[in-house]
Design a protein around this motif. Structure first.
Motif, PDB file in Angstrom:
ATOM      1  N   SER A  85      11.547  -3.671   9.949  1.00 15.75           N
ATOM      2  CA  SER A  85      10.489  -2.700   9.723  1.00 15.75           C
ATOM      3  C   SER A  85      11.120  -1.522   8.981  1.00 15.75           C
ATOM      4  O   SER A  85      12.292  -1.208   9.157  1.00 15.75           O
ATOM      5  CB  SER A  85       9.857  -2.241  11.039  1.00 15.75           C
ATOM      6  N   ASN A 120       0.805  -1.221   0.000  1.00 21.72           N
ATOM      7  CA  ASN A 120       0.000   0.000   0.000  1.00 21.72           C
ATOM      8  C   ASN A 120       0.846   1.283   0.000  1.00 21.72           C
ATOM      9  O   ASN A 120       0.440   2.304   0.546  1.00 21.72           O
ATOM     10  CB  ASN A 120      -0.981   0.002   1.187  1.00 21.72           C
ATOM     11  N   THR A 122      -7.763   2.183   3.229  1.00 20.14           N
ATOM     12  CA  THR A 122      -7.179   2.333   4.563  1.00 20.14           C
ATOM     13  C   THR A 122      -5.690   2.614   4.441  1.00 20.14           C
ATOM     14  O   THR A 122      -5.086   2.393   3.388  1.00 20.14           O
ATOM     15  CB  THR A 122      -7.361   1.062   5.430  1.00 20.14           C
ATOM     16  N   LEU A 123      -5.085   3.054   5.520  1.00 23.04           N
ATOM     17  CA  LEU A 123      -3.651   3.313   5.564  1.00 23.04           C
ATOM     18  C   LEU A 123      -2.860   2.024   5.810  1.00 23.04           C
ATOM     19  O   LEU A 123      -1.679   1.949   5.504  1.00 23.04           O
ATOM     20  CB  LEU A 123      -3.364   4.322   6.677  1.00 23.04           C
ATOM     21  N   SER A 124      -3.489   1.025   6.346  1.00 20.72           N
ATOM     22  CA  SER A 124      -2.839  -0.232   6.727  1.00 20.72           C
ATOM     23  C   SER A 124      -1.996  -0.798   5.585  1.00 20.72           C
ATOM     24  O   SER A 124      -2.427  -0.744   4.436  1.00 20.72           O
ATOM     25  CB  SER A 124      -3.911  -1.237   7.128  1.00 20.72           C
ATOM     26  N   PRO A 125      -0.798  -1.275   5.882  1.00 18.41           N
ATOM     27  CA  PRO A 125      -0.187  -1.573   7.174  1.00 18.41           C
ATOM     28  C   PRO A 125       0.662  -0.441   7.752  1.00 18.41           C
ATOM     29  O   PRO A 125       1.436  -0.645   8.686  1.00 18.41           O
ATOM     30  CB  PRO A 125       0.694  -2.784   6.851  1.00 18.41           C
ATOM     31  N   TRP A 126       0.555   0.755   7.227  1.00 14.20           N
ATOM     32  CA  TRP A 126       1.323   1.909   7.712  1.00 14.20           C
ATOM     33  C   TRP A 126       0.680   2.483   8.974  1.00 14.20           C
ATOM     34  O   TRP A 126      -0.538   2.490   9.099  1.00 14.20           O
ATOM     35  CB  TRP A 126       1.372   2.991   6.637  1.00 14.20           C
ATOM     36  N   TYR A 127       1.505   3.006   9.874  1.00 12.60           N
ATOM     37  CA  TYR A 127       0.991   3.690  11.062  1.00 12.60           C
ATOM     38  C   TYR A 127       2.045   4.647  11.605  1.00 12.60           C
ATOM     39  O   TYR A 127       3.229   4.537  11.273  1.00 12.60           O
ATOM     40  CB  TYR A 127       0.561   2.679  12.142  1.00 12.60           C
ATOM     41  N   THR A 154      -2.817   9.482   8.897  1.00 12.29           N
ATOM     42  CA  THR A 154      -4.126   9.341   8.263  1.00 12.29           C
ATOM     43  C   THR A 154      -3.943   9.184   6.762  1.00 12.29           C
ATOM     44  O   THR A 154      -2.898   9.551   6.203  1.00 12.29           O
ATOM     45  CB  THR A 154      -5.018  10.564   8.538  1.00 12.29           C
ATOM     46  N   HIS A 163       6.213   0.795   8.717  1.00 14.79           N
ATOM     47  CA  HIS A 163       5.658  -0.353   7.979  1.00 14.79           C
ATOM     48  C   HIS A 163       6.439  -1.564   8.493  1.00 14.79           C
ATOM     49  O   HIS A 163       7.639  -1.666   8.265  1.00 14.79           O
ATOM     50  CB  HIS A 163       5.860  -0.177   6.477  1.00 14.79           C
ATOM     51  N   GLU A 164       5.780  -2.476   9.193  1.00 15.63           N
ATOM     52  CA  GLU A 164       6.450  -3.648   9.775  1.00 15.63           C
ATOM     53  C   GLU A 164       6.536  -4.795   8.775  1.00 15.63           C
ATOM     54  O   GLU A 164       5.863  -4.793   7.752  1.00 15.63           O
ATOM     55  CB  GLU A 164       5.690  -4.120  11.021  1.00 15.63           C
TER      56      GLU A 164
END
Length: 170
Positions: free
Chosen positions: A139, A15, A22-27, A39, A70-71
């Motif tokens: 990561s 992504n 969604t933003l996943s897997p970023w946080y 966001t 990002h893991e």
């Protein structure tokens, strides 16, 4: 017509174009815990309409106090990779992109310092992932601490680079 033969270099980051819903897997990871939020921004993409926006309300004292993460990035020790992405910030700021072992001792096999400006800019780095790198998947992280405001990222890609030709023989 052009025909590509052989395996295609696939992106090991999911992504990274931020076009998903969604933003996943970023946080965003912050110290203090409420120092930042990541966001999915749908109004300021460089490539397409989406981008990742990190809003920093409490930047902390250290560069690593705020990170975009990002893991579980599947890397192969001894291979060459190319990282490319677009980024901009609400004000010029220092940043650092790096790969880090997720668990202790948190080994950092690759890192690159950079300066982000207020307009979209493309960044690209080719590097060798060390043969001695830990076998656990690292990561991917971006240090953004020490300065408040907002930072946007788009089109983040990490792919195995083409093999370098051997040097000519005399």
């Amino acid at each position: 017509n052009v025909r590509l033969i052989g395996p295609q270099n696939s992106d090991v980051l999911a992504n990274g174009d931020f076009e998903a819903t969604t933003l996943s897997p970023w946080y965003a990871q912050g110290r203090p815990a409420n120092g930042a939020a990541a966001t999915l921004s749908k109004d300021s993409g460089q490539s397409g309409s989406g981008s990742a926006k990190v809003s920093i309300s409490n930047p902390g004292a250290n560069p690593w106090d705020i990170q975009l993460v990002h893991e579980n990035v599947p890397m192969t020790a001894g291979k060459r990779y190319t990282l490319s992405f677009w980024a901009k910030a609400s004000q010029a700021r220092a940043a650092e992109v790096f790969l880090q072992q997720f668990d202790a001792p948190f080994t950092v096999p690759w890192t690159q310092a950079l300066t982000l400006g207020e307009g979209w800019q493309q960044y690209a780095y080719t590097f060798d992932y060390p043969p001695s790198a830990p076998t656990a998947t690292p990561s991917f992280r971006v240090n953004l601490g020490q300065l408040g405001g907002a930072v946007w990222f788009d089109a983040i890609s990490l792919c195995e680079a083409a093999a370098q030709p051997p040097p000519p023989t005399p």
